[in-house]
Design a protein around this motif. Sequence first.
Motif, mmCIF file in Angstrom:
data_model
loop_
_atom_site.group_PDB
_atom_site.id
_atom_site.type_symbol
_atom_site.label_atom_id
_atom_site.label_comp_id
_atom_site.label_asym_id
_atom_site.label_seq_id
_atom_site.Cartn_x
_atom_site.Cartn_y
_atom_site.Cartn_z
ATOM 1 N N VAL A 1 95.995 4.966 -9.285
ATOM 2 C CA VAL A 1 95.942 4.141 -8.070
ATOM 3 C C VAL A 1 94.506 3.698 -7.817
ATOM 4 O O VAL A 1 94.253 2.540 -7.474
ATOM 5 C CB VAL A 1 96.514 4.899 -6.846
ATOM 6 N N GLY A 2 93.550 4.598 -8.023
ATOM 7 C CA GLY A 2 92.141 4.236 -7.866
ATOM 8 C C GLY A 2 91.717 3.154 -8.844
ATOM 9 O O GLY A 2 91.012 2.211 -8.477
ATOM 10 N N VAL A 3 92.161 3.274 -10.084
ATOM 11 C CA VAL A 3 91.830 2.261 -11.093
ATOM 12 C C VAL A 3 92.476 0.925 -10.731
ATOM 13 O O VAL A 3 91.830 -0.129 -10.792
ATOM 14 C CB VAL A 3 92.272 2.722 -12.500
ATOM 15 N N ALA A 4 93.753 0.966 -10.348
ATOM 16 C CA ALA A 4 94.448 -0.270 -9.967
ATOM 17 C C ALA A 4 93.791 -0.914 -8.761
ATOM 18 O O ALA A 4 93.643 -2.135 -8.699
ATOM 19 C CB ALA A 4 95.915 0.023 -9.676
ATOM 20 N N GLU A 5 93.377 -0.093 -7.812
ATOM 21 C CA GLU A 5 92.696 -0.597 -6.618
ATOM 22 C C GLU A 5 91.374 -1.271 -6.999
ATOM 23 O O GLU A 5 91.043 -2.346 -6.490
ATOM 24 C CB GLU A 5 92.465 0.558 -5.647
ATOM 25 N N ALA A 6 90.631 -0.640 -7.911
ATOM 26 C CA ALA A 6 89.350 -1.217 -8.337
ATOM 27 C C ALA A 6 89.554 -2.523 -9.098
ATOM 28 O O ALA A 6 88.773 -3.466 -8.950
ATOM 29 C CB ALA A 6 88.604 -0.217 -9.204
ATOM 30 N N LEU A 7 90.602 -2.596 -9.903
ATOM 31 C CA LEU A 7 90.856 -3.800 -10.686
ATOM 32 C C LEU A 7 91.360 -4.965 -9.829
ATOM 33 O O LEU A 7 91.118 -6.121 -10.166
ATOM 34 C CB LEU A 7 91.867 -3.509 -11.789
ATOM 35 N N THR A 8 92.048 -4.653 -8.755
ATOM 36 C CA THR A 8 92.635 -5.719 -7.939
ATOM 37 C C THR A 8 91.825 -6.031 -6.675
ATOM 38 O O THR A 8 92.180 -6.951 -5.953
ATOM 39 C CB THR A 8 94.074 -5.367 -7.517
ATOM 40 N N SER A 9 90.765 -5.266 -6.439
ATOM 41 C CA SER A 9 89.975 -5.534 -5.226
ATOM 42 C C SER A 9 89.224 -6.859 -5.378
ATOM 43 O O SER A 9 88.795 -7.222 -6.467
ATOM 44 C CB SER A 9 88.997 -4.395 -4.947
#
Length: 85
Positions: A74-82
């Motif tokens: 979730v942290g990685v996805a959040e960083a990629l989509t921010s």
Amino acid sequence: MNIIGFLVFGLFVGAVARLIKPGKQNLSLLATLALGVVGSIIGGMVASALGKGDIWELNFLGATVAIISAVLLVGVAEALTSKKH
């Protein structure tokens, strides 16, 4: 575990991961499900590698690793989509 059970557990893992991860995540239900399923697969692989059960078997170690993996995903996805400007 059959495929429906695996998907339900993946959704549960994804939801728990989003609750544990601080802040608001802009992830859809489908993304939550996908991250939870990937986390569940990782958890099952780790448990299987350590000899604590089969990859498709629900056990405490696999569930714990699944949730931790999903929080990281979730942290990685959040960083990629921010969209920070």
